[in-house]
Design a protein around this motif. Structure first.
Motif, PDB file in Angstrom:
ATOM      1  N   CYS A 129      -4.677   9.811   2.880  1.00 38.50           N
ATOM      2  CA  CYS A 129      -4.926   8.542   2.201  1.00 38.50           C
ATOM      3  C   CYS A 129      -5.309   7.786   3.251  1.00 38.50           C
ATOM      4  O   CYS A 129      -4.731   7.500   4.172  1.00 38.50           O
ATOM      5  CB  CYS A 129      -3.834   8.015   1.475  1.00 38.50           C
ATOM      6  SG  CYS A 129      -4.167   6.390   0.511  1.00 38.50           S
TER       7      CYS A 129
ATOM      8  N   ILE B  47     -10.452   2.693  -0.794  1.00 40.54           N
ATOM      9  CA  ILE B  47      -9.574   3.817  -0.589  1.00 40.54           C
ATOM     10  C   ILE B  47     -10.200   5.299  -0.806  1.00 40.54           C
ATOM     11  O   ILE B  47     -11.081   5.434  -1.442  1.00 40.54           O
ATOM     12  CB  ILE B  47      -8.633   3.713  -1.810  1.00 40.54           C
ATOM     13  CG1 ILE B  47      -7.914   2.287  -2.018  1.00 40.54           C
ATOM     14  CG2 ILE B  47      -7.553   4.919  -1.754  1.00 40.54           C
ATOM     15  CD1 ILE B  47      -7.014   2.173  -3.235  1.00 40.54           C
TER      16      ILE B  47
ATOM     17  N   ILE C 275       0.812  -1.112   0.153  1.00 38.50           N
ATOM     18  CA  ILE C 275      -0.182   0.028  -0.025  1.00 38.50           C
ATOM     19  C   ILE C 275       0.842   1.262   0.189  1.00 38.50           C
ATOM     20  O   ILE C 275       0.590   2.120  -0.837  1.00 38.50           O
ATOM     21  CB  ILE C 275      -1.068  -0.072   1.256  1.00 38.50           C
ATOM     22  CG1 ILE C 275      -1.841  -1.123   0.947  1.00 38.50           C
ATOM     23  CG2 ILE C 275      -1.685   1.339   1.569  1.00 38.50           C
ATOM     24  CD1 ILE C 275      -2.781  -1.392   2.374  1.00 38.50           C
TER      25      ILE C 275
ATOM     26  N   VAL D  20      -6.757   3.707   3.542  1.00 39.07           N
ATOM     27  CA  VAL D  20      -7.174   2.437   2.902  1.00 39.07           C
ATOM     28  C   VAL D  20      -7.619   1.540   4.040  1.00 39.07           C
ATOM     29  O   VAL D  20      -7.213   1.286   4.916  1.00 39.07           O
ATOM     30  CB  VAL D  20      -5.825   1.956   2.486  1.00 39.07           C
ATOM     31  CG1 VAL D  20      -6.055   0.651   1.763  1.00 39.07           C
ATOM     32  CG2 VAL D  20      -5.123   3.063   1.610  1.00 39.07           C
TER      33      VAL D  20
END
Length: 127
Positions: free
Chosen positions: A39, A60, A22, A41
């Protein structure tokens, strides 16, 4: 990597290998599209969610400068490749990159909207 990155695992223990993948994917997005402001995830293991059965899901949420956001919350159908968490992560980031590229093209005016295409088609002389 400059992005504030948050990774969560649902239904499974944290995986160092997936975390590294990732981080690499986020770094790739930053290399091609500039700095991301955030970000998040979420890796969902099989059996933890009712939609995908035995498949992994990866959601995401990206924030980009200019108050732009990109959300990928793909639910795989009957595709055995999503049994592999690495494939699920890679596929989700491919989708995120595609969305970012589409937004950039729209901002630049490179993408024609539906009304422009219909008007052009109506303006063509009949043969």
């Amino acid at each position: 990597m400059q992005t504030a990155l948050k990774i969560n695992f649902q239904g499974s223990e944290s995986s160092e290998g997936l975390r590294q993948l990732i981080e690499e994917q986020v770094a790739t997005l930053e290399r091609y599209h500039g700095r991301l402001t955030a970000c998040h995830v979420m890796v969902k293991a099989p059996g933890h969610h009712h939609r995908s059965g035995k498949h992994f899901e990866v959601d995401i949420h990206l924030s980009l400068p200019g108050n732009l956001t990109v959300d990928v919350d793909h639910s795989p159908r009957q595709d055995g490749r999503f049994d592999d968490p690495r494939f699920a992560v890679t596929d989700a980031f491919r989708r995120a990159q595609r969305q970012i590229e589409d937004r950039i093209r729209r901002q630049r005016g490179d993408v024609k909207n539906l009304h422009e295409r219909v008007e052009r088609a109506l303006e063509r002389p009949e043969s």
